[in-house]
Design a protein around this motif. Structure first.
Motif, PDB file in Angstrom:
ATOM      1  N   MET A   1     -33.416  18.602 -31.620  1.00  0.00           N
ATOM      2  CA  MET A   1     -34.030  19.930 -31.512  1.00  0.00           C
ATOM      3  C   MET A   1     -33.876  20.461 -30.090  1.00  0.00           C
ATOM      4  N   SER A   2     -33.525  21.734 -29.970  1.00  0.00           N
ATOM      5  CA  SER A   2     -33.408  22.360 -28.657  1.00  0.00           C
ATOM      6  C   SER A   2     -34.713  23.059 -28.303  1.00  0.00           C
ATOM      7  N   TYR A   3     -35.010  23.087 -27.017  1.00  0.00           N
ATOM      8  CA  TYR A   3     -36.262  23.687 -26.555  1.00  0.00           C
ATOM      9  C   TYR A   3     -35.973  24.768 -25.519  1.00  0.00           C
ATOM     10  N   GLU A   4     -36.881  25.746 -25.429  1.00  0.00           N
ATOM     11  CA  GLU A   4     -36.761  26.815 -24.442  1.00  0.00           C
ATOM     12  C   GLU A   4     -37.745  26.641 -23.295  1.00  0.00           C
ATOM     13  N   ASN A   5     -38.950  26.183 -23.606  1.00  0.00           N
ATOM     14  CA  ASN A   5     -40.018  26.159 -22.615  1.00  0.00           C
ATOM     15  C   ASN A   5     -40.367  24.767 -22.097  1.00  0.00           C
TER      16      ASN A   5
ATOM     17  N   GLU B   1     -34.562   8.269 -20.480  1.00  0.00           N
ATOM     18  CA  GLU B   1     -33.869   7.368 -19.563  1.00  0.00           C
ATOM     19  C   GLU B   1     -34.242   5.939 -19.931  1.00  0.00           C
ATOM     20  N   GLU B   2     -33.369   5.279 -20.663  1.00  0.00           N
ATOM     21  CA  GLU B   2     -33.637   3.926 -21.153  1.00  0.00           C
ATOM     22  C   GLU B   2     -34.945   3.906 -21.949  1.00  0.00           C
ATOM     23  N   LYS B   3     -35.969   3.256 -21.442  1.00  0.00           N
ATOM     24  CA  LYS B   3     -37.216   3.106 -22.200  1.00  0.00           C
ATOM     25  C   LYS B   3     -38.253   4.174 -21.871  1.00  0.00           C
ATOM     26  N   ILE B   4     -37.881   5.139 -21.039  1.00  0.00           N
ATOM     27  CA  ILE B   4     -38.820   6.147 -20.555  1.00  0.00           C
ATOM     28  C   ILE B   4     -38.389   7.549 -20.992  1.00  0.00           C
ATOM     29  N   ALA B   5     -39.335   8.317 -21.507  1.00  0.00           N
ATOM     30  CA  ALA B   5     -39.085   9.723 -21.834  1.00  0.00           C
ATOM     31  C   ALA B   5     -39.825  10.591 -20.825  1.00  0.00           C
ATOM     32  N   ILE B   6     -39.246  11.731 -20.495  1.00  0.00           N
ATOM     33  CA  ILE B   6     -39.862  12.678 -19.569  1.00  0.00           C
ATOM     34  C   ILE B   6     -39.901  14.051 -20.228  1.00  0.00           C
ATOM     35  N   ILE B   7     -41.099  14.606 -20.344  1.00  0.00           N
ATOM     36  CA  ILE B   7     -41.251  15.978 -20.835  1.00  0.00           C
ATOM     37  C   ILE B   7     -41.655  16.845 -19.649  1.00  0.00           C
TER      38      ILE B   7
ATOM     39  N   ASP C   1     -41.263  13.472 -31.380  1.00  0.00           N
ATOM     40  CA  ASP C   1     -39.952  12.840 -31.181  1.00  0.00           C
ATOM     41  C   ASP C   1     -40.114  11.523 -30.420  1.00  0.00           C
ATOM     42  N   VAL C   2     -40.908  11.562 -29.351  1.00  0.00           N
ATOM     43  CA  VAL C   2     -41.151  10.360 -28.550  1.00  0.00           C
ATOM     44  C   VAL C   2     -41.865   9.293 -29.378  1.00  0.00           C
ATOM     45  N   GLU C   3     -42.817   9.710 -30.161  1.00  0.00           N
ATOM     46  CA  GLU C   3     -43.577   8.778 -31.010  1.00  0.00           C
ATOM     47  C   GLU C   3     -42.654   8.049 -31.972  1.00  0.00           C
ATOM     48  N   GLU C   4     -41.689   8.766 -32.535  1.00  0.00           N
ATOM     49  CA  GLU C   4     -40.825   8.199 -33.565  1.00  0.00           C
ATOM     50  C   GLU C   4     -39.632   7.426 -33.003  1.00  0.00           C
TER      51      GLU C   4
ATOM     52  N   LEU D   1     -51.092   9.560 -29.035  1.00  0.00           N
ATOM     53  CA  LEU D   1     -49.769   8.954 -28.975  1.00  0.00           C
ATOM     54  C   LEU D   1     -49.920   7.453 -28.731  1.00  0.00           C
ATOM     55  N   GLY D   2     -49.261   6.647 -29.550  1.00  0.00           N
ATOM     56  CA  GLY D   2     -49.418   5.203 -29.451  1.00  0.00           C
ATOM     57  C   GLY D   2     -48.601   4.567 -28.346  1.00  0.00           C
ATOM     58  N   LYS D   3     -48.330   5.315 -27.287  1.00  0.00           N
ATOM     59  CA  LYS D   3     -47.566   4.826 -26.145  1.00  0.00           C
ATOM     60  C   LYS D   3     -48.238   5.341 -24.873  1.00  0.00           C
ATOM     61  N   PRO D   4     -48.170   4.585 -23.778  1.00  0.00           N
ATOM     62  CA  PRO D   4     -48.772   5.052 -22.526  1.00  0.00           C
ATOM     63  C   PRO D   4     -48.141   6.356 -22.042  1.00  0.00           C
ATOM     64  N   VAL D   5     -48.981   7.225 -21.504  1.00  0.00           N
ATOM     65  CA  VAL D   5     -48.520   8.517 -20.992  1.00  0.00           C
ATOM     66  C   VAL D   5     -48.981   8.668 -19.546  1.00  0.00           C
ATOM     67  N   ILE D   6     -48.040   9.004 -18.679  1.00  0.00           N
ATOM     68  CA  ILE D   6     -48.321   9.205 -17.261  1.00  0.00           C
ATOM     69  C   ILE D   6     -48.129  10.676 -16.925  1.00  0.00           C
ATOM     70  N   ALA D   7     -49.137  11.301 -16.333  1.00  0.00           N
ATOM     71  CA  ALA D   7     -49.002  12.668 -15.838  1.00  0.00           C
ATOM     72  C   ALA D   7     -48.526  12.604 -14.393  1.00  0.00           C
ATOM     73  N   ALA D   8     -47.379  13.177 -14.113  1.00  0.00           N
ATOM     74  CA  ALA D   8     -46.869  13.293 -12.744  1.00  0.00           C
ATOM     75  C   ALA D   8     -47.111  14.735 -12.323  1.00  0.00           C
TER      76      ALA D   8
END
Length: 255
Positions: free
Chosen positions: A1-5, A11-17, A42-45, A91-98
């Motif tokens: 899926m493409s996103y606009e906003n 990156e390997e085992k890490i996703a960045i939104i 998407d990250v969850e799945e 979300l069943g995965k750790p989430v870090i706010a940067a």
């Protein structure tokens, strides 16, 4: 899926939104909310992703909801708004706010729903909804008091004051403050460390901690024990114990 906003990277085992409406200080409009929810799904799945990092482009993490849409927001419509903080928390995965910059209103609520908050020295936090004649509606009145205490939460919400990153760290709102150039490297460093752990155990630990925030101590202890008992049945438990006894790094499989 493409996103606009938003931008979704892996990156390997890490996703960045990355919230990516810099011209609007990454304000949350309907489209951004929908895209964010889809990206988190998407990250969850994606079983290859172990940790999610959230950040923003430009001068803001998220500077709140898009005020231009407020005129059309009725009490009925408010019930249909996607609650992004709840999506992050579940979300069943750790989430870090940067947090790179302004983290206000709905942005602060999203950050507080994350498991860890790393802030740049330029970050600023607040729940300024009172200045618009409304109150926080995405978890601000509840999560903030659990993180920094009732009195401090009331002060920030009642006054609408915005605080700097060092003050946020002092009162326990964020884990640590780093230089702007260090923000993403530090977030990725922590994410990479977490990603080496058992994803199944991390999920159980997150569930136990979050449950404890919402219930009595005894109920939280009982729930913790249930999650602990479940962890004893994991393949990763066997691998972890064997690796310790054999003096080697464990090879967790997430089961």
């Amino acid at each position: 899926m493409s996103y606009e906003n938003i931008i979704l990277e892996k990156e390997e085992k890490i996703a960045i939104i990355t919230f990516n409406r810099p011209e609007a200080m990454n304000a949350l409009n309907i489209k951004t909310r929908a895209e964010f929810a889809a990206a988190v799904k998407d990250v969850e799945e994606d079983d290859a992703i172990k940790v999610l990092i959230l950040t923003g482009s430009g001068k803001a993490f998220v500077a709140g909801s898009d005020i231009k849409e407020f005129h059309a927001t009725t009490p009925f419509a408010a019930h249909n708004i996607v609650r992004l903080g709840s999506i992050v928390e579940k979300l069943g995965k750790p989430v870090i706010a940067a947090v790179n910059g302004f983290c206000l209103g709905g942005g602060c609520e999203i950050a507080m729903a994350c498991d860890l908050i790393i802030a740049s020295e330029k970050a600023k936090f607040g729940q300024p909804e009172i200045n618009l004649g409304i109150i926080p509606g995405g978890g601000g009145t509840q999560r903030l008091q659990r993180l920094i205490g009732v009195c401090r939460a009331k002060e920030l919400i009642f006054t609408g004051d915005i605080i700097r990153a060092d003050e946020a760290e002092r009162i326990g709102l964020v884990n640590r403050v780093v230089g702007m150039d260090e923000l993403m490297p530090k977030a990725k460093e922590i994410a990479a460390k977490i990603a080496t752990k058992s994803s199944a155990a991390l999920k159980l630990a997150k569930q136990a901690i979050n449950k404890g925030m919402q219930t009595s101590l005894q109920d939280g202890l009982d729930y913790e024990y249930e999650m602990y008992a479940l962890s004893l049945s994991l393949e990763d438990k066997t691998e972890g114990v064997n690796a310790f006894l054999e003096k080697r790094a464990p090879n967790f499989v997430g089961r």
